[in-house]
Design a protein around this motif. Structure first.
Motif, PDB file in Angstrom:
ATOM      1  N   UNK A 143       0.870  -1.177   0.000  1.00 12.63           N
ATOM      2  CA  UNK A 143       0.000   0.000   0.000  1.00 12.63           C
ATOM      3  C   UNK A 143       0.912   1.234   0.000  1.00 12.63           C
ATOM      4  N   UNK A 144       1.240   1.684  -1.205  1.00 12.98           N
ATOM      5  CA  UNK A 144       2.243   2.755  -1.313  1.00 12.98           C
ATOM      6  C   UNK A 144       1.758   4.074  -0.721  1.00 12.98           C
ATOM      7  N   UNK A 145       0.444   4.353  -0.816  1.00 16.71           N
ATOM      8  CA  UNK A 145      -0.065   5.599  -0.217  1.00 16.71           C
ATOM      9  C   UNK A 145       0.096   5.549   1.298  1.00 16.71           C
ATOM     10  N   UNK A 146      -0.276   4.431   1.878  1.00 24.23           N
ATOM     11  CA  UNK A 146      -0.165   4.296   3.343  1.00 24.23           C
ATOM     12  C   UNK A 146       1.310   4.332   3.761  1.00 24.23           C
ATOM     13  N   UNK A 147       2.175   3.776   2.934  1.00 24.51           N
ATOM     14  CA  UNK A 147       3.605   3.799   3.278  1.00 24.51           C
ATOM     15  C   UNK A 147       4.128   5.236   3.229  1.00 24.51           C
ATOM     16  N   UNK A 148       3.695   5.984   2.220  1.00 22.42           N
ATOM     17  CA  UNK A 148       4.124   7.393   2.130  1.00 22.42           C
ATOM     18  C   UNK A 148       3.626   8.159   3.357  1.00 22.42           C
ATOM     19  N   UNK A 149       2.389   7.871   3.774  1.00 24.03           N
ATOM     20  CA  UNK A 149       1.828   8.556   4.953  1.00 24.03           C
ATOM     21  C   UNK A 149       2.582   8.200   6.230  1.00 24.03           C
ATOM     22  N   UNK A 150       3.179   7.005   6.249  1.00 28.84           N
ATOM     23  CA  UNK A 150       3.867   6.535   7.473  1.00 28.84           C
ATOM     24  C   UNK A 150       5.240   7.193   7.659  1.00 28.84           C
ATOM     25  N   UNK A 151       5.720   7.862   6.614  1.00 28.12           N
ATOM     26  CA  UNK A 151       7.042   8.486   6.712  1.00 28.12           C
ATOM     27  C   UNK A 151       6.960   9.795   7.500  1.00 28.12           C
ATOM     28  N   UNK A 152       7.812   9.930   8.508  1.00 31.57           N
ATOM     29  CA  UNK A 152       7.864  11.200   9.242  1.00 31.57           C
ATOM     30  C   UNK A 152       9.326  11.622   9.416  1.00 31.57           C
ATOM     31  N   UNK A 153       9.546  12.628  10.258  1.00 30.77           N
ATOM     32  CA  UNK A 153      10.918  13.159  10.312  1.00 30.77           C
ATOM     33  C   UNK A 153      11.881  12.233  11.065  1.00 30.77           C
ATOM     34  N   UNK A 154      11.371  11.145  11.644  1.00 29.25           N
ATOM     35  CA  UNK A 154      12.273  10.171  12.250  1.00 29.25           C
ATOM     36  C   UNK A 154      12.590   9.001  11.296  1.00 29.25           C
ATOM     37  N   UNK A 155      11.921   8.966  10.155  1.00 28.95           N
ATOM     38  CA  UNK A 155      12.134   7.857   9.206  1.00 28.95           C
ATOM     39  C   UNK A 155      13.477   8.028   8.490  1.00 28.95           C
ATOM     40  N   UNK A 156      14.287   6.987   8.548  1.00 33.68           N
ATOM     41  CA  UNK A 156      15.575   7.035   7.841  1.00 33.68           C
ATOM     42  C   UNK A 156      15.626   6.054   6.674  1.00 33.68           C
ATOM     43  N   UNK A 157      14.719   5.070   6.699  1.00 32.71           N
ATOM     44  CA  UNK A 157      14.783   4.062   5.631  1.00 32.71           C
ATOM     45  C   UNK A 157      13.398   3.488   5.376  1.00 32.71           C
ATOM     46  N   UNK A 158      13.113   3.239   4.084  1.00 32.51           N
ATOM     47  CA  UNK A 158      11.874   2.576   3.676  1.00 32.51           C
ATOM     48  C   UNK A 158      12.267   1.363   2.857  1.00 32.51           C
ATOM     49  N   UNK A 159      11.726   0.222   3.201  1.00 32.88           N
ATOM     50  CA  UNK A 159      11.969  -0.986   2.414  1.00 32.88           C
ATOM     51  C   UNK A 159      10.757  -1.230   1.528  1.00 32.88           C
ATOM     52  N   UNK A 160      10.997  -1.455   0.249  1.00 34.06           N
ATOM     53  CA  UNK A 160       9.930  -1.905  -0.642  1.00 34.06           C
ATOM     54  C   UNK A 160      10.324  -3.308  -1.103  1.00 34.06           C
TER      55      UNK A 160
END
Ligand SMILES: Cc1ncc(COP(=O)(O)O)c(C=O)c1O
Length: 360
Positions: A143-160
């Motif tokens: 769910x790419x929209x939900x993943x984008x929403x989950x990113x905040x200023x503490x996020x350093x890495x996203x795994x797809x």
């Protein structure tokens, strides 16, 4: 007892598909009678010429080439990238951990889809990162929209994970590209493409070009799946030279042994053999999916060498144990969901027979 980091202590032990000899010992049966469809391994042996290349690598008194010069130059040529755009690891699993430890640390977050490859959860814990698990959509896709929403200023890495393990689903190249563009440049986006070679859908695209161009994008590949070298542990990252130079500092030195490098090198440049294996897998997947459909079992159409399907009730472990008694090992997931790896024709047939036997 030493005091453990609580986030490490809280992890469940990693359940890799058990070695077939181990299971055979437990049940007192001949390992040759068992069919292992638990770990998304290739049912084929290594590519032609690999066994000879392994036998020829006798300088075992010498450390391996930390840069993997020969392999790196050859693979770079095949991929149309520079050798500096590649970083090899002791399996792509090790690279996931290296990437997380390069960008993570206390107070940071790693965002990934769920269910997906369990190593993302481990990598977050090892790197001291908070794991943010974003549920798949109703079609079992990221769910790419939900993943984008989950990113905040503490996020350093996203795994797809594309295709996603264990569901076998993909997002299109365009969808991934749009997602990548929406992520702040300070967040590392890692696209795990372990099963890319199996995908035949024209909308799919590896993110190689983005990885080479954008310093915050890295793709991951493995020699464990289509190249049948799971036992040797070798994978690689594709990325911007500056990014990979930094990530290398988080990596254990000399991590890819000489035999793995020689075997991977010998596997390259065999497009016909690769295509043959992809075709055998597609035919097997078609057969297994058809058999599941005929039996009225729900399954997720797959683009990979495995299929995610649902058995009646919610005890997939009991179903897996029952199938094991018929000599077929499949992976229980949560609820009634299970994952079966596509094997050779005979192995797929054994799977369907075991399925019929346990369904009664
Ligand atoms: C999505 C995904 N990435 C990576 C891997 C592991 O690859 P390697 O054997 O290179 O560590 C797997 C193995 O099952 C996987 O499913």
């Amino acid at each position: 007892m030493p005091i453990l980091r609580p986030e490490i202590d809280a992890l469940s032990a990693y359940e890799v598909g058990r070695p077939i000899d181990d299971v055979a010992r437990q049940y007192g049966v001949d390992p040759a009678t068992l069919v292992k469809l638990t770990a998304n391994e290739s049912p084929f042996g290594p590519f032609p010429g690999v066994a000879e290349a392994i036998a020829a690598e006798t300088s075992l008194n010498r450390y391996p080439d930390n840069q993997a010069w020969d392999l790196g130059h050859r693979l770079a040529g095949e991929l149309g990238v520079a050798p500096e755009n590649l970083l090899f690891g002791n399996g792509s699993t090790a690279l996931i951990a290296d990437l997380a430890s390069a960008v993570g640390g206390p107070g940071t977050k790693l965002v990934y889809p769920w269910p997906s490859f369990i190593m993302y959860r481990y990598a977050a814990a090892w790197a001291g990162m908070e794991a943010v698990e974003v549920p798949l959509d109703a079609g079992f896709r990221m769910d790419l929209d939900a993943m984008a929403d989950a990113i905040d200023d503490r996020t350093r890495m996203v795994m797809l994970c594309n295709p996603n393990n264990p569901t076998g689903t993909i997002r299109s190249g365009d969808e991934l590209e749009a997602f990548i563009r929406s992520v702040p440049g300070s967040v590392l986006v890692v696209v795990d493409e372990a099963y890319a070679e199996f995908v035949e859908d024209p909308s799919y695209r590896m993110m190689t070009d983005e990885a080479v161009r954008m310093p915050n994008v890295v793709t991951l590949h493995t020699f464990s799946k289509i190249y049948s070298l799971a036992g040797l542990r070798i994978g690689y990252a594709v990325g911007h030279a500056d990014t990979l130079r930094s990530v290398r500092k988080a990596q254990q030195p000399l991590t890819v042994n000489r035999i793995a490098q020689a075997a991977a090198l010998a596997s390259l440049g065999q497009p016909d053999e690769l295509r043959r294996r992809v075709e055998v897998n597609s035919a097997g997947r078609h057969y297994v999916s058809g058999a599941l459909a005929e039996r009225g079992l729900r399954f997720v159409p797959s683009h990979t060498n495995f299929v995610f399907f649902e058995m009646p009730g919610d005890d997939s472990r009991a179903w897996a144990d029952a199938m094991l008694r018929h000599g077929v090992l499949v992976r229980p997931m949560s609820g009634g969901w299970m994952r079966v790896t596509i094997g050779l024709e005979e192995e797929n047939r054994r799977f369907v027979e075991a399925l019929d036997a346990v369904l009664g």
